[in-house]
Design a protein around this motif. Structure first.
Motif, mmCIF file in Angstrom:
data_model
loop_
_atom_site.group_PDB
_atom_site.id
_atom_site.type_symbol
_atom_site.label_atom_id
_atom_site.label_comp_id
_atom_site.label_asym_id
_atom_site.label_seq_id
_atom_site.Cartn_x
_atom_site.Cartn_y
_atom_site.Cartn_z
ATOM 1 N N CYS A 1 -16.041 -10.816 -51.963
ATOM 2 C CA CYS A 1 -15.071 -10.950 -51.342
ATOM 3 C C CYS A 1 -15.448 -10.384 -49.746
ATOM 4 O O CYS A 1 -16.917 -9.806 -49.706
ATOM 5 N N ALA B 1 -8.177 -10.396 -46.699
ATOM 6 C CA ALA B 1 -8.724 -10.027 -47.106
ATOM 7 C C ALA B 1 -9.628 -8.867 -46.549
ATOM 8 O O ALA B 1 -11.183 -8.736 -46.944
ATOM 9 N N TYR B 2 -10.163 -9.210 -45.152
ATOM 10 C CA TYR B 2 -10.791 -8.415 -44.069
ATOM 11 C C TYR B 2 -10.343 -6.893 -44.398
ATOM 12 O O TYR B 2 -10.867 -6.623 -43.541
ATOM 13 N N ASN C 1 -6.027 -7.659 -49.299
ATOM 14 C CA ASN C 1 -5.993 -8.218 -50.145
ATOM 15 C C ASN C 1 -6.894 -9.419 -50.632
ATOM 16 O O ASN C 1 -6.814 -10.158 -49.888
ATOM 17 N N CYS C 2 -7.931 -9.181 -51.195
ATOM 18 C CA CYS C 2 -8.496 -10.076 -50.955
ATOM 19 C C CYS C 2 -8.230 -11.395 -51.771
ATOM 20 O O CYS C 2 -8.094 -11.790 -52.685
ATOM 21 N N ARG C 3 -7.961 -12.687 -50.937
ATOM 22 C CA ARG C 3 -7.128 -13.331 -51.181
ATOM 23 C C ARG C 3 -7.392 -14.151 -50.190
ATOM 24 O O ARG C 3 -6.762 -14.329 -49.172
ATOM 25 N N TYR D 1 -16.312 -3.402 -50.469
ATOM 26 C CA TYR D 1 -14.930 -2.115 -50.251
ATOM 27 C C TYR D 1 -15.119 -1.221 -49.611
ATOM 28 O O TYR D 1 -14.624 0.265 -49.405
ATOM 29 N N SER E 1 -6.851 -6.305 -56.356
ATOM 30 C CA SER E 1 -7.252 -6.964 -54.920
ATOM 31 C C SER E 1 -8.981 -6.397 -53.902
ATOM 32 O O SER E 1 -8.369 -7.484 -53.931
ATOM 33 N N TRP E 2 -9.268 -5.978 -54.942
ATOM 34 C CA TRP E 2 -11.000 -6.627 -54.869
ATOM 35 C C TRP E 2 -11.488 -6.477 -55.659
ATOM 36 O O TRP E 2 -11.871 -5.748 -56.666
ATOM 37 N N TRP F 1 -10.733 -17.379 -46.116
ATOM 38 C CA TRP F 1 -10.463 -16.255 -46.204
ATOM 39 C C TRP F 1 -8.253 -16.238 -45.605
ATOM 40 O O TRP F 1 -8.859 -16.535 -44.191
#
Length: 236
Positions: free
Chosen positions: A71, A161-162, A147-149, A75, A66-67, A157
């Protein structure tokens, strides 16, 4: 002479009537009778446990899918919330969710209310359990956050993602296109609102209000496309 005879007769009669002296049959060493114990009340079964939430730092190893570098948030700015939730099986469970550290208080406040209301949640796991695949997480009816997407249908983003967005019961609250369709077959029975079923979110209900009270907006209010599962800080 008669008086003496009468007295003698009475003495003989009294001796015959009284018989031998009574003797005790109890042993001098016999214990006194034991008192009957008072009945004790049977304790009532314990109710569901109280809501608990623990906020902790999350290591890079917990976010293998997810990261990634690039991103929008490092993290180190994310936090793991381990908290209680109420299941569809009417039992308490412990789930995990990763969000940005700046919104942990918001999330704990809302999910404590959901637990107190016994609002059912199917599962709560990191999207990394599904290798970061948003579709698979949604198809499994997994409530998740970071979820970084990119946003659906966009190159920008997503608020996920944040770490500032949550998808809550995505099966009962699907992403629905303007035409009324959904990409998830198992969610087709849940595409209309209002819909009064367990785990469903409706316009103006207490779930929407609980998020609104901490400054989060609901995707069910979007124009055209409706994302009934989606709550995000400040919208988007």
């Amino acid at each position: 002479m008669k008086r003496v005879a009468v007295l003698g007769f009475l003495a003989v009669a009294l001796t015959a009537c009284s018989g031998p002296a009574a003797t005790s049959t109890s042993s001098p060493s016999a214990a006194p009778p034991t008192a009957t114990p008072e009945p004790t009340a049977t304790p009532s079964p314990a109710g569901p446990p109280k809501f608990t939430a623990k906020v902790s730092k999350v290591g890079r190893d917990r976010l293998p899918y997810s990261w990634r570098p690039g991103c929008p948030v490092p993290y180190q700015d994310l936090r793991l919330i381990t908290m209680t939730f109420w299941g569809f099986d009417k039992k308490a469970h412990t789930g995990e969710m990763v969000v940005r550290k700046t919104v942990t208080d918001d999330v704990v406040t809302v999910f404590e209310k959901l637990y107190d209301w016994r609002f059912p949640i199917k599962r709560m796991e990191l999207v990394d359990v599904f290798k970061g695949d948003d579709y698979d997480s949604i198809d499994a009816n997994n409530t998740s956050a970071f979820n970084c997407r990119p946003a659906t249908g966009s190159s920008n983003w997503s608020n996920h993602a944040y770490g500032e967005a949550i998808d809550l019961n995505p099966l009962q609250n699907p992403y629905v296109t303007a035409g009324g369709g959904t990409a998830h077959k198992n969610a087709r029975a849940y595409t209309t609102r209002p819909l009064h079923k367990p785990g469903v979110i409706n316009p103006g209900d207490r779930v929407v209000k609980a998020f609104a009270n901490v400054g989060w907006e609901w995707g069910g209010y979007w124009t055209g496309t409706k994302d009934y599962q989606h709550f995000s800080k400040g919208g988007g």
